[in-house]
Scaffold this active site. Sequence first.
Site, PDB file in Angstrom:
ATOM      1  N   THR A 178      -1.388   6.108  -0.416  1.00  0.00           N
ATOM      2  CA  THR A 178      -2.268   5.991  -1.581  1.00  0.00           C
ATOM      3  C   THR A 178      -3.472   5.140  -1.193  1.00  0.00           C
ATOM      4  O   THR A 178      -3.337   3.935  -0.971  1.00  0.00           O
ATOM      5  CB  THR A 178      -1.535   5.333  -2.767  1.00  0.00           C
ATOM      6  OG1 THR A 178      -0.365   6.093  -3.060  1.00  0.00           O
ATOM      7  CG2 THR A 178      -2.438   5.294  -3.998  1.00  0.00           C
ATOM      8  N   LYS A 253      -4.341  10.587  -7.767  1.00  0.00           N
ATOM      9  CA  LYS A 253      -3.248   9.617  -7.610  1.00  0.00           C
ATOM     10  C   LYS A 253      -3.592   8.290  -8.302  1.00  0.00           C
ATOM     11  O   LYS A 253      -2.744   7.659  -8.937  1.00  0.00           O
ATOM     12  CB  LYS A 253      -2.984   9.408  -6.109  1.00  0.00           C
ATOM     13  CG  LYS A 253      -1.983   8.335  -5.784  1.00  0.00           C
ATOM     14  CD  LYS A 253      -0.574   8.651  -6.270  1.00  0.00           C
ATOM     15  CE  LYS A 253       0.399   7.517  -5.954  1.00  0.00           C
ATOM     16  NZ  LYS A 253       1.629   7.625  -6.730  1.00  0.00           N
TER      17      LYS A 253
END
Length: 381
Positions: A178, A253
């Site tokens: 991420t 995300k």
Amino acid sequence: MTLAIRPQGVAPAALASRMAPSSMLPRLQSSCDTSRSLRSSVPTPFTSAIPHVPRRRTFNALDCRSYRPLICHATLTEAAPGKTVLGFVGIGIMGLAMTRNLLKAGFEVVVWNRNSQKCEPLEQEGARVAASPREVAATATYTFAMLSDPEAALDVALREDGVVAGLAPGKGYIDVSTVDAETSRNIAAAVRAAGATFLEAPVSGSKGPAEQGKLIFLTAGDQELFTAVAAPLDVMGKAKFYLGAEGAGANMKLVVNMVMGSMMTSFAEGLALANKVGLRQQDVIEVVGLGAIAAPMFALKGPTMAGRTYNSAFPLKHQQKDMRLALALGDEVEQPLPMAAAANALYIAARRQGLGDMDFSAVMEAVAAQQQAVVDEKGQP
Ligand SMILES: NC(=O)C1=CN([C@@H]2O[C@H](COP(=O)(O)OP(=O)(O)OC[C@H]3O[C@@H](n4cnc5c(N)ncnc54)[C@H](OP(=O)(O)O)[C@@H]3O)[C@@H](O)[C@H]2O)C=CC1
Ligand SMILES: O=CC(=O)O
């Protein structure tokens, strides 16, 4: 496996009128076809001219401007167990579970982790351990990375013995960490300058879904690579979305995790308030679970939060990193995010309490500390 594809740069509405059959709209939801040849999906001319890629120990984002994107895609082969060597760098909570599933599915996997001890269980389960990220990428056709944050992702990709140094035409790099969109674009530029392909593919789903092969991949970047690695993505996940040019997966995300982070702080405050007014936290969890705000996360984390135990599935320091990156994204596009900012302040407080390596539900302790601060204040003369 759910598959959703949006071709690069094409809005869903435009897609509806221009390209996709009605069965694909607004999102294509079908089982994934991994059987077709990838040759037809590689429209770009091949050239063997690979520019020099500077190798660096430290990385400055501006350096990426010197990586000139090269349209230089060798035809990609479709990854298949028993046929394709995969690489995996970053054997933390997520990387361990994901690599295990690739091995179980019959893929040959070569791994690297900064702390090499974490590779030992995988070595016993059949993985090869490499001496550097470069060796992983040089050995494997497709290399995955699951690293903690933008700094780690850039370093492992771009350092002298990093992933990019081992890439070549016909290979691909799939970064499932991420990170923010800019980090991803910088890595993509370096990967393409080496003649390889890049896919950003952050995942939604924590340690449990990683172990069960039920992650959700939010991918963007080279679509031919998305197609080529369909089989390993299907092994590790229950759904995969192709969202367009790199940056879209990272942004998706961050949106999802910003919402999740805010939900968690709100839930923690709810449990604290309930406790304060003499309600049983177990009852709150049950009531929430039966109504419109029921969420798997509340059902899973509620009982341990009530017991104030926080075994790490998703480390709090990573949730705070995601809040920070989401807030930076909001700043960039001038979208005020006051709720997320308030939640971020609680995660920062929890980190200051030394809880960064605990599960993100330990933000409950920051709420408890604030409660205690009020008690202490009132107790003073
Ligand atoms: N856990 C979860 O529930 C989920 C996590 N994520 C994301 O996935 C990523 C990884 O998370 P997770 O596995 O939980 O985290 P961990 O903290 O368990 O693992 C982090 C990994 O990054 C490596 N690393 C950190 N810094 C460096 C560096 N400078 N150079 C090389 N390697 C480095 C660590 O190596 P070492 O072991 O040597 O420290 C480790 O392999 C994060 O971006 C997180 O936000 C996404 C979805 C769910
Ligand atoms: O990033 C964390 C998750 O649970 O998703």
